[in-house]
Design a protein around this motif. Structure first.
Motif, PDB file in Angstrom:
ATOM      1  N   GLU A  15     -20.458  51.864  86.859  1.00 15.95           N
ATOM      2  CA  GLU A  15     -19.072  52.002  87.283  1.00 15.95           C
ATOM      3  C   GLU A  15     -18.618  53.363  86.781  1.00 15.95           C
ATOM      4  OE1 GLU A  15     -15.897  48.671  87.250  1.00 15.95           O
ATOM      5  OE2 GLU A  15     -15.581  49.769  85.385  1.00 15.95           O
ATOM      6  N   HIS A 113     -23.999  47.824  91.069  1.00 18.19           N
ATOM      7  CA  HIS A 113     -22.589  47.665  90.731  1.00 18.19           C
ATOM      8  C   HIS A 113     -21.729  48.028  91.939  1.00 18.19           C
ATOM      9  CE1 HIS A 113     -18.603  48.584  89.289  1.00 18.19           C
ATOM     10  NE2 HIS A 113     -18.855  47.917  88.170  1.00 18.19           N
ATOM     11  N   ASP A 147     -20.781  44.353  92.082  1.00 19.85           N
ATOM     12  CA  ASP A 147     -19.641  44.026  91.241  1.00 19.85           C
ATOM     13  C   ASP A 147     -18.395  44.001  92.132  1.00 19.85           C
ATOM     14  OD1 ASP A 147     -18.914  44.467  87.968  1.00 19.85           O
ATOM     15  OD2 ASP A 147     -17.269  44.768  89.381  1.00 19.85           O
ATOM     16  N   HIS A 149     -15.708  45.221  91.541  1.00 19.59           N
ATOM     17  CA  HIS A 149     -15.002  46.498  91.430  1.00 19.59           C
ATOM     18  C   HIS A 149     -15.659  47.603  92.253  1.00 19.59           C
ATOM     19  CE1 HIS A 149     -13.552  44.490  87.652  1.00 19.59           C
ATOM     20  NE2 HIS A 149     -12.418  44.965  88.131  1.00 19.59           N
ATOM     21  N   HIS A 171     -16.153  38.706  84.900  1.00 17.33           N
ATOM     22  CA  HIS A 171     -17.353  38.427  85.680  1.00 17.33           C
ATOM     23  C   HIS A 171     -18.239  37.411  84.970  1.00 17.33           C
ATOM     24  CE1 HIS A 171     -15.776  41.773  87.690  1.00 17.33           C
ATOM     25  NE2 HIS A 171     -16.463  42.727  87.100  1.00 17.33           N
ATOM     26  N   HIS A 456     -12.174  41.657  80.777  1.00 13.61           N
ATOM     27  CA  HIS A 456     -13.397  40.866  80.640  1.00 13.61           C
ATOM     28  C   HIS A 456     -13.451  40.122  79.308  1.00 13.61           C
ATOM     29  CE1 HIS A 456     -14.874  42.112  84.392  1.00 13.61           C
ATOM     30  NE2 HIS A 456     -15.303  43.302  84.058  1.00 13.61           N
TER      31      HIS A 456
HETATM   32 ZN   LIG Z   1     -16.424  44.823  87.429  1.00 14.66          ZN
END
Ligand SMILES: [Zn+2]
Length: 507
Positions: A15, A113, A147, A149, A171, A456
């Protein structure tokens, strides 16, 4: 009798925060690097390092019948800056060589991701998927997890047959989505061809508004699950990673069907419309540091009140933050507050110094020597070395439950005689009480905990802190969700809410 399917396994997880320094090969290798048989051994072990996609995929493939796994490699740096182009190019070449050596293949699973960028190329995942497609040809199924995101490009959607995004934030469903990918792979191996619809909205939400159990985002995910029926295989609703500062930015929807393009398009349009219509609810409600200090003072003064957890969301290493801004710590020190723990501060220099001095040593700790990022200000304070560790932990609960994580040389320092701070040498967000407890800190005895994490942490602390005891602080850092303050350069414009007059309509 047909031979067991030959499935290649590979991954790339990053990310990329567009404002953070580049992610180097050293960082990738220190956080996640598994190659060849080591990859398979890891994901089949009781305490894997893999984030979960490969773990779930391999477990489900193992359970469903004979197959031949061909593990190539996976690397990941969690959240950081854009990957150094030369390292990404080299890793891509390694994957391509591995795929070619594994031919002929019946399928490929990619754990990605989806919010990566490279120092030169804005769309590494698009390049990765295109490479895989080029190597295996048009007819071999490619299935990938993302992911939620992920910042998704049309190129990323074009090459895989099936893309599956996480549905929980925090997650906690990474393995489940890997399993779902394996179920999808088995279906594709039987000859099913997919159709996909992809809509990206001009919508840039603050990260704190993307919890999956509430608000418009939660509603969109839930509606997507209701619509996963008939020809629809998967509905993925991607919140995007706003601080990626990428031309791929914007919340998006990917719907995959069993060859029915119109059905996929209908579902994608419904979900996108839901998000757009409720965009006004995608806002951040952060607490000023002064208010946080006042709230904690009340709790410390009154033993009958339950403890508070403060999330220093703007310095979340899980979004590319440095993990060492000192504004909140400074405010708490100046206010004279005690019985509070901070987890976890990234400061390898200070951790090394504490290791050299040894347990019990008292010294003047100088935080953030050599850091020059906004908010990573130096701080000098009297310290005692309470405990030391090599930083090798196994998670207790939530996102890293049962998973190994390396924090590097780690030190628990007591600052000013009353505030407990855990300093680590590998940048991570605070996900788990094990990050404090492995040093001997009694988490349940603290009156306040400050975590550097956006959201998270909630899955790792939910048995200790109910929602109303969790407060999000408006501090400095590279991942502030106060988007109006961020000097975006690459997000597509216009985009809401940066450009309030932005318009969108389906079709
Ligand atoms: Zn994420």
């Amino acid at each position: 009798m047909t031979a067991p399917p030959r499935i290649a396994l590979l991954g790339f997880m990053l990310e990329a925060n567009g404002f953070a320094p580049p992610a180097t090969e050293e960082e990738f290798r220190s956080k996640l690097w598994l190659q060849g048989e080591d990859l398979l051994t890891d994901v089949r072990s009781a305490t894997p390092r893999d984030p979960g996609g490969l773990v779930g995929f391999v477990a489900e493939m193992d359970a469903a019948g004979p197959w031949t796994p061909l593990p190539i490699a996976i690397t990941g740096a969690g959240a950081s800056g854009p990957v150094e182009q030369s390292f990404f190019d080299g890793f891509l070449a390694l994957l391509e060589a591995g795929l070619r050596a594994a031919l002929p293949l019946d399928g490929v699973y990619v754990e990605a991701h989806g919010a990566a960028s490279a120092t030169v190329d804005p769309d590494p995942e698009g390049v990765l998927y295109a490479m895989v497609r080029r190597v295996v040809g048009p007819d071999v199924p490619i299935v990938s997890t993302l992911d939620l995101h992920a910042n998704v490009s049309a190129e990323m959607v074009a090459h895989p047959d099936l893309l599956i995004a996480y549905r929980t934030n925090p997650h906690t469903d990474m393995r489940a989505r890997g399993q779902e990918a394996a179920v999808g792979m088995r279906e594709l191996l039987s000859g099913v061809k997919t159709a996909k619809a992809f809509i990206r909205l001009p919508l840039l939400p603050p990260s704190v508004a993307l919890l999956s159990d509430r608000g418009p985002y939660g509603a969109a995910i839930a509606r997507g699950q209701q619509l996963t029926t008939g020809p629809i295989i998967n509905v993925s609703v991607l919140g995007n990673f706003s601080l990626g500062d990428s031309p791929k930015n914007g919340m998006s929807v990917i719907v995959t069907s069993r060859g029915d393009q119109a059905a996929a398009q209908r579902v994608a349009t419904e979900i996108a419309t839901l998000l757009w219509d409720r965009r006004g609810e995608l806002v951040a409600n952060l607490m000023p540091i002064d208010t946080a200090v006042a709230r904690l003072k009340e709790v410390v003064a009154n033993p009958a009140m339950p403890p508070l957890l403060f999330a220093d969301v703007a310095d979340n290493p899980g979004g590319g933050g440095r993990g060492n801004t000192s504004a909140v710590l400074r405010a708490f020190l100046e206010a004279g507050i005690g019985d509070t723990g901070f987890a976890i501060h990234y400061d390898p220099t200070l951790a090394a110094e504490a290791h050299a001095l040894g347990q019990g040593a008292r010294f003047t700790a100088q935080l953030n020597r050599g850091e020059d990022f906004p908010g990573s200000d130096p701080l000098e304070v009297e310290a005692e070395v309470m405990a030391l560790s090599d930083g090798e932990i196994v998670g207790r609960r939530g996102m890293i439950a049962g998973r190994k994580q390396s924090l590097g040389p780690t030190a628990w320092l007591r600052l000013a005689g009353r505030i407990e701070v855990v300093f680590v040498s590998i940048r991570h967000q605070c996900l788990d009480t094990a990050m404090l407890e492995h040093l001997g800190i009694d988490v349940r005895a603290l009156r306040g905990i400050v975590v550097k994490s956006r959201g998270h942490f909630r899955a790792g602390f939910d048995d200790l802190f109910s929602d109303e005891r969790i407060l999000e602080i408006d501090g400095p850092g590279l991942v502030s969700p106060m988007l109006a303050r961020i000097p975006f350069r690459h997000v597509p414009r216009p985009i809401w809410p940066l450009d309030p007059a932005t318009e969108w309509s389906p079709g």
